[in-house]
Design an enzyme around this catalytic site. Structure first.
Site, mmCIF file in Angstrom:
data_model
loop_
_atom_site.group_PDB
_atom_site.id
_atom_site.type_symbol
_atom_site.label_atom_id
_atom_site.label_comp_id
_atom_site.label_asym_id
_atom_site.label_seq_id
_atom_site.Cartn_x
_atom_site.Cartn_y
_atom_site.Cartn_z
ATOM 1 N N SER A 33 2.296 -1.909 -1.596
ATOM 2 C CA SER A 33 2.672 -1.229 -2.844
ATOM 3 C C SER A 33 3.273 0.133 -2.523
ATOM 4 C CB SER A 33 1.429 -1.051 -3.720
ATOM 5 O OG SER A 33 0.802 -2.308 -3.926
ATOM 6 N N GLY A 34 3.975 0.690 -3.503
ATOM 7 C CA GLY A 34 4.590 2.005 -3.319
ATOM 8 C C GLY A 34 6.104 1.903 -3.328
ATOM 9 N N THR B 158 8.257 2.595 -0.433
ATOM 10 C CA THR B 158 8.877 2.135 0.820
ATOM 11 C C THR B 158 8.967 0.622 0.871
ATOM 12 O OG1 THR B 158 7.914 4.082 1.907
ATOM 13 C CG2 THR B 158 8.786 2.352 3.345
ATOM 14 N N ASP C 253 3.032 -2.745 4.643
ATOM 15 C CA ASP C 253 2.689 -1.790 3.591
ATOM 16 C C ASP C 253 3.100 -0.383 4.007
ATOM 17 O OD1 ASP C 253 -0.338 -1.589 1.491
ATOM 18 O OD2 ASP C 253 1.669 -0.700 1.291
ATOM 19 N N GLY D 152 -3.220 4.907 -0.511
ATOM 20 C CA GLY D 152 -3.800 5.040 -1.842
ATOM 21 C C GLY D 152 -3.136 6.102 -2.688
ATOM 22 N N GLU E 75 -4.820 -3.530 -1.355
ATOM 23 C CA GLU E 75 -4.048 -3.389 -0.104
ATOM 24 C C GLU E 75 -4.945 -3.602 1.103
ATOM 25 O OE1 GLU E 75 -2.525 0.536 -0.540
ATOM 26 O OE2 GLU E 75 -0.603 -0.138 -1.345
ATOM 27 N N LYS F 175 5.476 11.026 7.223
ATOM 28 C CA LYS F 175 4.093 10.512 7.270
ATOM 29 C C LYS F 175 3.547 10.512 8.696
ATOM 30 C CE LYS F 175 5.221 9.209 2.965
ATOM 31 N NZ LYS F 175 4.949 7.868 2.532
HETATM 32 O O1 DER Z 1 -0.739 3.622 -2.385
HETATM 33 C C1 DER Z 1 -0.434 3.224 -1.265
HETATM 34 O O2 DER Z 1 -1.266 2.943 -0.378
HETATM 35 C C2 DER Z 1 1.020 3.168 -0.899
HETATM 36 O O3 DER Z 1 1.212 2.232 0.124
HETATM 37 C C3 DER Z 1 1.419 4.562 -0.467
HETATM 38 O O4 DER Z 1 0.464 5.069 0.373
HETATM 39 C C4 DER Z 1 2.773 4.591 0.208
HETATM 40 O O5 DER Z 1 3.641 4.815 -0.810
HETATM 41 P P1 DER Z 1 5.151 5.253 -0.531
HETATM 42 O O6 DER Z 1 5.751 4.112 0.276
HETATM 43 O O7 DER Z 1 5.722 5.354 -1.906
HETATM 44 O O8 DER Z 1 5.123 6.542 0.225
#
Ligand code: DER
Length: 234
Positions: free
Chosen positions: A29-30, A32, A85, A99, A107, A125
């Site tokens: 999710s997110g 990326t 992820d 998160g 996840e 990151k």
């Molecule tokens: O919520 C999550 O764990 C997402 O994977 C997040 O940590 C990464 O989100 P991004 O790809 O929008 O930076």
């Protein structure tokens, strides 16, 4: 823009390197992961890949459906070949804070069901230790009725500032896809933490559903730069 260029570069690299036909994939999710799903859909179209995609959130489910990919679930596919992820931060030992998007609970389950778990991120990151670049704290999913005692327990045991995550476009707290609340625990990043122990202890607090500490889970991380290059860490 520069950050998206990094996200996209990492996403394309992991898909080209690790996605093969007949796999069952965990889709994170997110933001990326969106680039990864787009590229997976391109490869399915151009190469006729046969894939089943298991989501980690309502968002991931929508992504899979919107791109015409085959939706799977853990009841039918409890063992996955690969989970992909994003992350909010990755340290030198591949430990992650996840998160930021509030999806950590599903996840972590999906990542734990995969033979391999790969993380994709822009190079913001990429840290040497957790808390170096991510300052919003460690997300912790909690049962709504227990969030105050859990906050108090964390504060007295570990210090720092645990805070209930309030929604932006809804009155009141963020409610996760599982109907729970989220705490963001701002910890002292100068301290040396045994994150494996902390994750275990946090998960033992009654009322905690799970934490955004993904310890000893990822086998590889892909970091994309604004120039579109990709570095990896295993
Ligand atoms: O919520 C999550 O764990 C997402 O994977 C997040 O940590 C990464 O989100 P991004 O790809 O929008 O930076």
């Amino acid at each position: 823009d520069a950050v998206n260029a990094g996200k996209k570069a990492a996403a394309i690299r992991v898909v080209d390197e690790l996605v093969k036909t007949d796999q069952v994939l965990g889709i994170g999710s997110g933001s990326t992961i969106v680039f990864a799903v787009e590229h997976i859909a391109e490869r399915v179209k151009s190469e006729g890949l046969k894939l089943t995609c298991v989501p980690t959130s309502f968002q991931a489910r929508q992504l899979i459906l919107e791109h015409g990919l085959t939706l799977g679930d853990l009841e039918n596919f409890p063992k996955l070949d690969l989970a992909i992820d994003g992350a909010d931060e990755v340290d030198s030992e591949l430990n992650c804070i996840k998160g930021g998007g509030g999806c950590l609970a599903q996840e972590k389950v999906v990542a734990s069901c995969a033979k391999k778990f790969a993380v994709i991120a822009d190079d913001r990151k990429d840290s040497s230790h957790l808390g170096q670049n991510w300052h919003k704290g460690i997300p912790i999913e909690v049962l709504p009725f227990a969030y105050v005692p859990v906050m108090q327990k964390i504060k007295t045991t570990y210090g720092g500032v645990p805070a209930l995550r309030m929604a932006q476009s809804k009155a009141g707290p963020v409610v996760t896809d599982n109907g729970n609340f989220l705490l963001d625990w701002k910890f002292d990043a100068e301290k040396k933490w045994d994150w494996n122990l902390i994750n275990t202890e946090l998960n033992l607090i009654p009322g905690v559903v799970d934490t955004g500490l993904f310890i000893h889970m990822a086998f590889k991380a892909y970091f994309g730069t604004s120039q579109g290059s990709v570095s990896t860490r295993t």
